[in-house]
Design an enzyme around this catalytic site. Structure first.
Site, PDB file in Angstrom:
ATOM      1  CB  SER A 194      -1.087  -0.237   1.157  1.00  0.00           C
ATOM      2  OG  SER A 194      -1.941  -1.089   1.041  1.00  0.00           O
ATOM      3  CG  ASP A 195       3.691   2.563   3.134  1.00  0.00           C
ATOM      4  OD1 ASP A 195       2.529   3.359   3.190  1.00  0.00           O
ATOM      5  OD2 ASP A 195       4.389   2.095   4.344  1.00  0.00           O
TER       6      ASP A 195
END
Length: 438
Positions: A194-195
């Protein structure tokens, strides 16, 4: 575009590099951890000059996220985590919670093309470093904010972390062993995807904003959120629900839309079988000696194979079980059936294809410490990515940047250092010699 101060700052390159696509752009990086540093590292790889502003005495949080640490003989070596996202940057240690430090950052922002930050929504306003404060000073500035949930909405004030976003976004609901299997339950992806996805989306948005500025002269504020990015990346699973109405579930290593597309156990290891067409499926059946499966009307199309997935996969598992993994993969490659092994990290980093693509790059920090990094994957034929600066030591460029980019005198820099507003580090031997003979 902002001018580059590379020559004045005396970088220590290992070799001459061809012109990079973003050469001449100046990036002010007020970020830490991963999503935003990933974006600024990409900009640096593509040639932009990146000035990373860090907290004196501590720096980016990930400098301490070890072990393992890069052993360089210092009292506080940097963690491997920090090294993965901070090459092609210069480190400035400036305490912008103090008025003098904030003033320095504002001066740097006035000459920047791009600013990237990942503080909580509204967190930089009290220092006069938010978009609303800086865009009037530099109307051409592209100001990118990366947060967990964005600048608007009921969750805007919350902090967001990769694990949290993987769960909230629905990603973990389709990752892990299915109900009824041993080890069932939701599982996060083994990397902070997600980062990383958010960093990639932020980079794309920044490049789009640069093109807009090229046409209009206008800068703008970019609002990137981890949750938004991960929801966008639900792709086929979300569309399956929007079109079909059925909530996707965990399938382990199986594919929700394509069969056969999963792992199978050979006699000595696991192999991946990824048949994306009817022809590939028939070729697989032929090499396994199971032409009867290819001839079965139930399995003639992917829709049928999906409907009768369990029956087909049991038969394929039986046919694959006696094979040695290496022999089966060689036969699949010869027959044009996509497949591969499940490599460990050490295996993939030693893979001849990875070596041929030069994905591992050796760099040397300004103190002489060697570090190997994983390179930029895009291959530009005319203006390739470059590897100019190894991940910097904390504050190693503070003095040089304040002197060259802001024209500050030695006494002024020393007064800021003595007051604790900035921190500096000893220059590398090559840079010291260059300054002595200049």
């Amino acid at each position: 575009m902002g001018h580059s101060a590379s020559d004045a700052l005396g970088e220590c390159p290992d070799a001459e590099v061809p012109p990079s696509p973003l050469a001449g752009l100046k990036v002010l990086d007020l970020s830490r951890v991963l999503a935003a540093p990933w974006a600024t590292q990409i900009l640096g790889d593509l040639g932009a000059e990146v000035l990373k502003v860090e907290q004196p005495g501590k720096g980016d949080d990930t400098r301490g996220w070890g072990p393992p640490f890069l052993e360089d003989g210092s009292a506080r070596p940097d963690a491997a985590y920090y090294l993965c996202a901070n090459r092609n940057k210069r480190s400035l240690a400036i305490d912008f919670s103090r008025p003098q430090g904030a003033a320095l950052v504002r001066r740097l922002a006035e000459d920047a093309d791009i600013l990237v930050e990942n503080f909580r929504t509204g967190g930089l306003a009290k220092y006069g470093l938010d978009a609303a404060s800086l865009l009037p000073l530099n109307p051409r500035l592209i100001y990118c904010s990366i947060t967990g949930f964005g600048q608007t909405g009921p969750y805007a004030e919350r902090g967001g972390y990769d694990f949290l976003i993987q769960g909230m976004s629905g990603l973990m609901s389709v990752t892990g062993r299915p109900e009824g299997d041993a080890g069932e339950g939701p599982v996060k992806v083994g990397l902070p995807v997600s980062d990383l996805f958010t960093g990639l989306y932020a980079t794309t948005a920044i490049l789009a904003a640069l093109n807009h500025r090229h046409a209009t002269g206008e800068g703008q504020h970019i609002d990137c959120a981890l949750l938004d990015s991960q929801v966008a990346l639900l792709v086929n699973q979300a569309m399956n629900f929007l079109v079909g109405g059925e909530v996707p579930k965990r399938l382990g290593n199986a594919h929700p839309n394509v069969v056969p597309y999963r792992d199978f156990a050979a006699s000595d290891d696991y192999v991946l079988v990824t048949c994306g067409s009817d022809g590939q499926f028939r070729a697989l059946c032929a090499l396994l000696g199971r032409d009867d499966l290819a001839a079965d009307p139930r399995f003639a199309t992917n829709a049928g194979r999906l409907r009768d997935r369990r029956v087909l996969e049991v038969e394929l598992a039986r046919a694959i079980a006696p094979w040695r993994a290496a022999d089966l993969l060689a036969a699949m490659a010869k027959a044009g059936v996509p497949g591969g092994p499940i490599n460990s990290i050490d295996q993939v980093l030693a893979d001849p294809q990875v070596a041929a693509r030069e994905m591992l790059r050796a760099m040397r920090r300004d103190d002489g410490t060697e570090v190997t990094v994983i390179g930029y994957p895009g291959r530009l034929s005319r203006s390739p990515a470059s590897y100019r600066l190894a991940p910097p030591r904390l504050g190693q460029d503070t003095h040089a940047v304040l002197s060259a980019a802001l024209g500050m005198e030695e006494a002024e820099i020393e007064a800021l250092r003595a007051a604790g507003v900035i921190a500096t580090a000893e220059p590398c031997p090559q840079r010291r010699e260059a300054e002595r003979t200049a």
